[in-house]
Design a protein around this motif. Structure first.
Motif, PDB file in Angstrom:
ATOM      1  N   THR A 127       0.826  -1.204   0.000  1.00 17.96           N
ATOM      2  CA  THR A 127       0.000   0.000   0.000  1.00 17.96           C
ATOM      3  C   THR A 127       0.863   1.257   0.000  1.00 17.96           C
ATOM      4  O   THR A 127       0.645   2.194  -0.775  1.00 17.96           O
ATOM      5  N   GLY A 128       1.875   1.268   0.866  1.00 19.19           N
ATOM      6  CA  GLY A 128       2.777   2.416   0.923  1.00 19.19           C
ATOM      7  C   GLY A 128       3.575   2.591  -0.355  1.00 19.19           C
ATOM      8  O   GLY A 128       3.764   3.719  -0.836  1.00 19.19           O
ATOM      9  N   HIS A 129       4.036   1.479  -0.913  1.00 21.65           N
ATOM     10  CA  HIS A 129       4.821   1.547  -2.155  1.00 21.65           C
ATOM     11  C   HIS A 129       3.978   2.126  -3.293  1.00 21.65           C
ATOM     12  O   HIS A 129       4.461   2.966  -4.077  1.00 21.65           O
ATOM     13  N   LEU A 130       2.735   1.692  -3.390  1.00 19.98           N
ATOM     14  CA  LEU A 130       1.865   2.203  -4.455  1.00 19.98           C
ATOM     15  C   LEU A 130       1.591   3.692  -4.277  1.00 19.98           C
ATOM     16  O   LEU A 130       1.642   4.464  -5.251  1.00 19.98           O
ATOM     17  N   LEU A 131       1.302   4.096  -3.041  1.00 18.30           N
ATOM     18  CA  LEU A 131       1.040   5.514  -2.804  1.00 18.30           C
ATOM     19  C   LEU A 131       2.255   6.372  -3.162  1.00 18.30           C
ATOM     20  O   LEU A 131       2.125   7.414  -3.804  1.00 18.30           O
ATOM     21  N   LYS A 132       3.421   5.919  -2.765  1.00 16.43           N
ATOM     22  CA  LYS A 132       4.636   6.663  -3.102  1.00 16.43           C
ATOM     23  C   LYS A 132       4.853   6.684  -4.611  1.00 16.43           C
ATOM     24  O   LYS A 132       5.238   7.714  -5.182  1.00 16.43           O
ATOM     25  N   GLY A 133       4.614   5.533  -5.265  1.00 21.05           N
ATOM     26  CA  GLY A 133       4.772   5.467  -6.712  1.00 21.05           C
ATOM     27  C   GLY A 133       3.790   6.343  -7.454  1.00 21.05           C
ATOM     28  O   GLY A 133       4.062   6.767  -8.583  1.00 21.05           O
ATOM     29  N   LEU A 134       2.657   6.629  -6.815  1.00 23.46           N
ATOM     30  CA  LEU A 134       1.655   7.505  -7.417  1.00 23.46           C
ATOM     31  C   LEU A 134       1.895   8.970  -7.090  1.00 23.46           C
ATOM     32  O   LEU A 134       1.102   9.836  -7.468  1.00 23.46           O
ATOM     33  N   GLN A 250      -5.366  -9.851 -11.210  1.00 22.43           N
ATOM     34  CA  GLN A 250      -5.167  -8.555 -11.854  1.00 22.43           C
ATOM     35  C   GLN A 250      -3.741  -8.439 -12.399  1.00 22.43           C
ATOM     36  O   GLN A 250      -2.768  -8.694 -11.685  1.00 22.43           O
ATOM     37  N   SER A 251      -3.621  -8.028 -13.641  1.00 21.72           N
ATOM     38  CA  SER A 251      -2.320  -8.076 -14.316  1.00 21.72           C
ATOM     39  C   SER A 251      -1.306  -7.105 -13.724  1.00 21.72           C
ATOM     40  O   SER A 251      -0.093  -7.380 -13.749  1.00 21.72           O
ATOM     41  N   TRP A 252      -1.738  -5.972 -13.191  1.00 22.30           N
ATOM     42  CA  TRP A 252      -0.781  -5.006 -12.654  1.00 22.30           C
ATOM     43  C   TRP A 252       0.023  -5.596 -11.503  1.00 22.30           C
ATOM     44  O   TRP A 252       1.160  -5.165 -11.239  1.00 22.30           O
ATOM     45  N   ILE A 253      -0.535  -6.593 -10.813  1.00 25.37           N
ATOM     46  CA  ILE A 253       0.136  -7.197  -9.654  1.00 25.37           C
ATOM     47  C   ILE A 253       1.427  -7.895 -10.078  1.00 25.37           C
ATOM     48  O   ILE A 253       2.365  -8.034  -9.282  1.00 25.37           O
ATOM     49  N   ASP A 254       1.501  -8.317 -11.344  1.00 25.08           N
ATOM     50  CA  ASP A 254       2.709  -8.989 -11.840  1.00 25.08           C
ATOM     51  C   ASP A 254       3.953  -8.143 -11.597  1.00 25.08           C
ATOM     52  O   ASP A 254       5.047  -8.676 -11.357  1.00 25.08           O
ATOM     53  N   GLU A 255       3.806  -6.808 -11.686  1.00 23.69           N
ATOM     54  CA  GLU A 255       4.956  -5.920 -11.543  1.00 23.69           C
ATOM     55  C   GLU A 255       5.553  -5.947 -10.137  1.00 23.69           C
ATOM     56  O   GLU A 255       6.696  -5.535  -9.929  1.00 23.69           O
ATOM     57  N   LEU A 256       4.796  -6.436  -9.153  1.00 20.72           N
ATOM     58  CA  LEU A 256       5.309  -6.488  -7.777  1.00 20.72           C
ATOM     59  C   LEU A 256       6.256  -7.663  -7.555  1.00 20.72           C
ATOM     60  O   LEU A 256       7.000  -7.683  -6.572  1.00 20.72           O
ATOM     61  N   GLY A 257       6.217  -8.656  -8.442  1.00 20.52           N
ATOM     62  CA  GLY A 257       7.113  -9.802  -8.317  1.00 20.52           C
ATOM     63  C   GLY A 257       6.818 -10.688  -7.114  1.00 20.52           C
ATOM     64  O   GLY A 257       7.743 -11.247  -6.510  1.00 20.52           O
ATOM     65  N   ASP A 283      -8.055   3.259  -9.697  1.00 20.65           N
ATOM     66  CA  ASP A 283      -8.901   2.651 -10.721  1.00 20.65           C
ATOM     67  C   ASP A 283      -8.212   2.573 -12.081  1.00 20.65           C
ATOM     68  O   ASP A 283      -8.828   2.153 -13.060  1.00 20.65           O
ATOM     69  N   ASP A 284      -6.943   2.953 -12.120  1.00 22.58           N
ATOM     70  CA  ASP A 284      -6.196   3.028 -13.381  1.00 22.58           C
ATOM     71  C   ASP A 284      -5.139   1.927 -13.407  1.00 22.58           C
ATOM     72  O   ASP A 284      -4.116   2.009 -12.727  1.00 22.58           O
ATOM     73  N   GLU A 285      -5.391   0.879 -14.188  1.00 20.20           N
ATOM     74  CA  GLU A 285      -4.477  -0.271 -14.237  1.00 20.20           C
ATOM     75  C   GLU A 285      -3.067   0.133 -14.661  1.00 20.20           C
ATOM     76  O   GLU A 285      -2.074  -0.328 -14.096  1.00 20.20           O
ATOM     77  N   ALA A 286      -2.970   1.009 -15.661  1.00 19.36           N
ATOM     78  CA  ALA A 286      -1.652   1.420 -16.150  1.00 19.36           C
ATOM     79  C   ALA A 286      -0.893   2.201 -15.082  1.00 19.36           C
ATOM     80  O   ALA A 286       0.318   2.007 -14.884  1.00 19.36           O
ATOM     81  N   ARG A 289       0.336  -0.207 -12.469  1.00 19.61           N
ATOM     82  CA  ARG A 289       1.473  -0.986 -12.956  1.00 19.61           C
ATOM     83  C   ARG A 289       2.761  -0.171 -12.843  1.00 19.61           C
ATOM     84  O   ARG A 289       3.799  -0.690 -12.411  1.00 19.61           O
ATOM     85  N   ARG A 290       2.694   1.092 -13.190  1.00 15.23           N
ATOM     86  CA  ARG A 290       3.892   1.943 -13.070  1.00 15.23           C
ATOM     87  C   ARG A 290       4.278   2.128 -11.607  1.00 15.23           C
ATOM     88  O   ARG A 290       5.463   2.080 -11.255  1.00 15.23           O
ATOM     89  N   ALA A 291       3.294   2.332 -10.757  1.00 17.00           N
ATOM     90  CA  ALA A 291       3.573   2.541  -9.338  1.00 17.00           C
ATOM     91  C   ALA A 291       4.133   1.289  -8.682  1.00 17.00           C
ATOM     92  O   ALA A 291       4.917   1.366  -7.726  1.00 17.00           O
ATOM     93  N   ALA A 292       3.738   0.114  -9.168  1.00 18.79           N
ATOM     94  CA  ALA A 292       4.185  -1.149  -8.573  1.00 18.79           C
ATOM     95  C   ALA A 292       5.639  -1.465  -8.881  1.00 18.79           C
ATOM     96  O   ALA A 292       6.294  -2.224  -8.154  1.00 18.79           O
ATOM     97  N   THR A 293       6.167  -0.881  -9.936  1.00 14.30           N
ATOM     98  CA  THR A 293       7.537  -1.170 -10.361  1.00 14.30           C
ATOM     99  C   THR A 293       8.528  -0.874  -9.240  1.00 14.30           C
ATOM    100  O   THR A 293       8.430   0.141  -8.553  1.00 14.30           O
TER     101      THR A 293
END
Length: 447
Positions: A127-134, A250-257, A283-286, A289-293
């Motif tokens: 959750t924290g990683h995604l928020l920071k990535g966003l 969900q495909s975006w989760i793949d980026e988290l490894g 709500d934005d998959e793309a 995905r960028r934030a999960a990297t």
């Protein structure tokens, strides 16, 4: 319990701090930053002073001194059901926790609390990683990381100037939190930490889930695959959104490894938490995905630490209960797994481990280690783990790693997922993980 207090409500009161661990020391600094000089008491006082202050031993006058206080800030490790604590409450002393004080004064729109027997650290980290990535300034703290109320926080890491706070909450801390922000996450629910909770399973479950049912709660985002949570849905607050393994695709989760469906479900829970916080990009998959990297994962949580002759060595030392250990084995579907279990004995029932392994289609070698290895082996053998599971006792972790590697060749997995705490033989999970890696390295050096 008494009315909820915040840090700003302590001025002018006689304050005591009971327990000088990491959070206790942060509570002391928080008091001093407000011009409060509290009484310090600990069951086993550290050698020397703390922040220039003397610490009284509980058994040597400290308990009596706390009774003179109006408010006592208790460290999480001290049970709310302990005799010293109940005695203080019966004498009219308000017993609070540092995290509870902070939550009471925090902006409920900007804080998410995450709890669960297992999975809360992973979910909080994601959750924290995604928020920071966003692009949001975010502090991840509480039971993981740092107390959010500590004045010593590096301004670059924490402090009051944040867009969001993602706070992991243990069952110990949950009993100190009397009001909650609008969004709470619950990842799992299984027996754990029973001595702290009066050796009563339902008390543990009630305390853990109390976080979701306190005043202020609007949404609980919960693991819908957990029978234990669903059976107690009445404790979860006004609105519940269930997240299941189906959401883990969900495909975006793949980026988290991430390894394992359970960890992918934790990521799906994190996404819903962001949605309930009102983060538009949730709500934005793309965008997700960028934030999960770049997510690094958690140390000792399904962390591959090496490979020898196509045998993977995986440190899952933070799995100190049966449920996450079974989830870790399931993460290697189709591969032979040498599973290393055992550690400090805290009375956990290991029959569910046997039952969970029973349907395994691929071979598993369970290698038990001290201190509770013999009991685990006995319970597995008595219950029956199925035709594809072999149980073998070993003298120590080194022997277990050697046996596991020899058996797992050429393309299996040696998995340290102990279903027991590390204390006794090791300082903590990191020490056990280091010993696991060193045992692997000795095999590698032999060529």
């Amino acid at each position: 319990m008494s009315d909820a207090l915040s840090w700003d409500d302590l001025a002018g009161a006689r304050i005591g701090i009971y327990g000088l661990g990491r959070e206790g020391e942060a509570s002391l600094r928080a008091c001093q930053a407000r011009g409060i000089e509290p009484l310090l008491v600990d069951d086993n006082p550290p050698t020397g002073d703390i922040e220039g202050r003397k610490v009284l031993a509980t058994a040597e006058g400290g308990a009596q001194a706390l009774a003179v206080c109006e408010i006592v800030i208790k460290s999480p490790g001290i049970s709310r059901y302990a005799e010293n604590v109940t005695s203080l409450i019966n004498q009219g002393v308000q017993v609070v926790g540092g995290l509870g004080l902070w939550v009471q004064g925090a902006d409920p729109e900007k804080v998410v609390l995450i709890t669960g027997t297992k999975g809360k650290s992973t979910t909080a980290s994601i959750t924290g990683h995604l928020l920071k990535g966003l692009g949001y300034r975010t502090l991840v703290g509480g039971n993981i990381g740092v107390p959010p109320f500590d004045p010593a926080l590096d301004p670059a890491v924490g402090g009051p100037d944040q867009d969001f706070w993602v706070i992991e909450v243990s069952s110990y801390q949950a009993t100190d939190i009397l009001t909650v922000p609008h969004v709470v996450g619950v990842t799992s629910l299984n027996p754990d930490h029973l001595p702290w909770h009066g050796n009563d399973l339902e008390t543990y479950y009630r305390d853990k889930l109390s976080l979701a049912g306190r005043p202020g709660a609007r949404w609980t985002v919960a693991n819908g695959d957990s029978t234990e949570i669903r059976e107690r849905s009445g404790l979860l607050g006004p609105q519940v959104e269930w997240v299941t393994a189906q959401d883990a695709a969900q495909s975006w989760i793949d980026e988290l490894g991430l390894l394992g469906v359970h960890n992918r479900r934790n990521a799906a829970i994190a996404r819903v938490l962001l949605q309930k916080l009102g983060v538009p990009a949730a709500d934005d998959e793309a965008a997700l995905r960028r934030a999960a990297t770049g997510f690094a994962g958690l140390e000792s949580r399904l962390q591959q630490v090496g490979m020898i002759d196509q045998v993977g060595f995986v440190d899952d030392g933070l799995s100190t209960n049966v449920l996450p250990t079974l989830a870790a084995v399931e993460a290697f579907d189709g591969r032979r797994v040498a599973l290393i279990v055992g550690g400090q004995d805290r009375g956990i029932d290991y029959r569910p481990l046997a039952e969970g392994l029973r349907g395994r289609d691929t071979e598993v070698l369970v290698l038990t280690t001290p201190d509770n290895g013999p009991r685990i082996a006995a319970e597995l053998n008595q219950t029956g783990s199925g035709p594809n599971v072999t149980v073998k006792e070993t003298a120590d972790l080194d022997e277990a790693v050697e046996e596991g590697y020899a058996w797992a060749r050429p393309n299996g997995v040696v998995l340290l997922s102990p279903a027991a705490p590390s204390f006794g033989r090791f300082r903590d999970y990191r020490h056990r993980g280091e010993a696991f890696v060193e045992a692997m390295n000795r095999i590698s050096r032999r060529g």
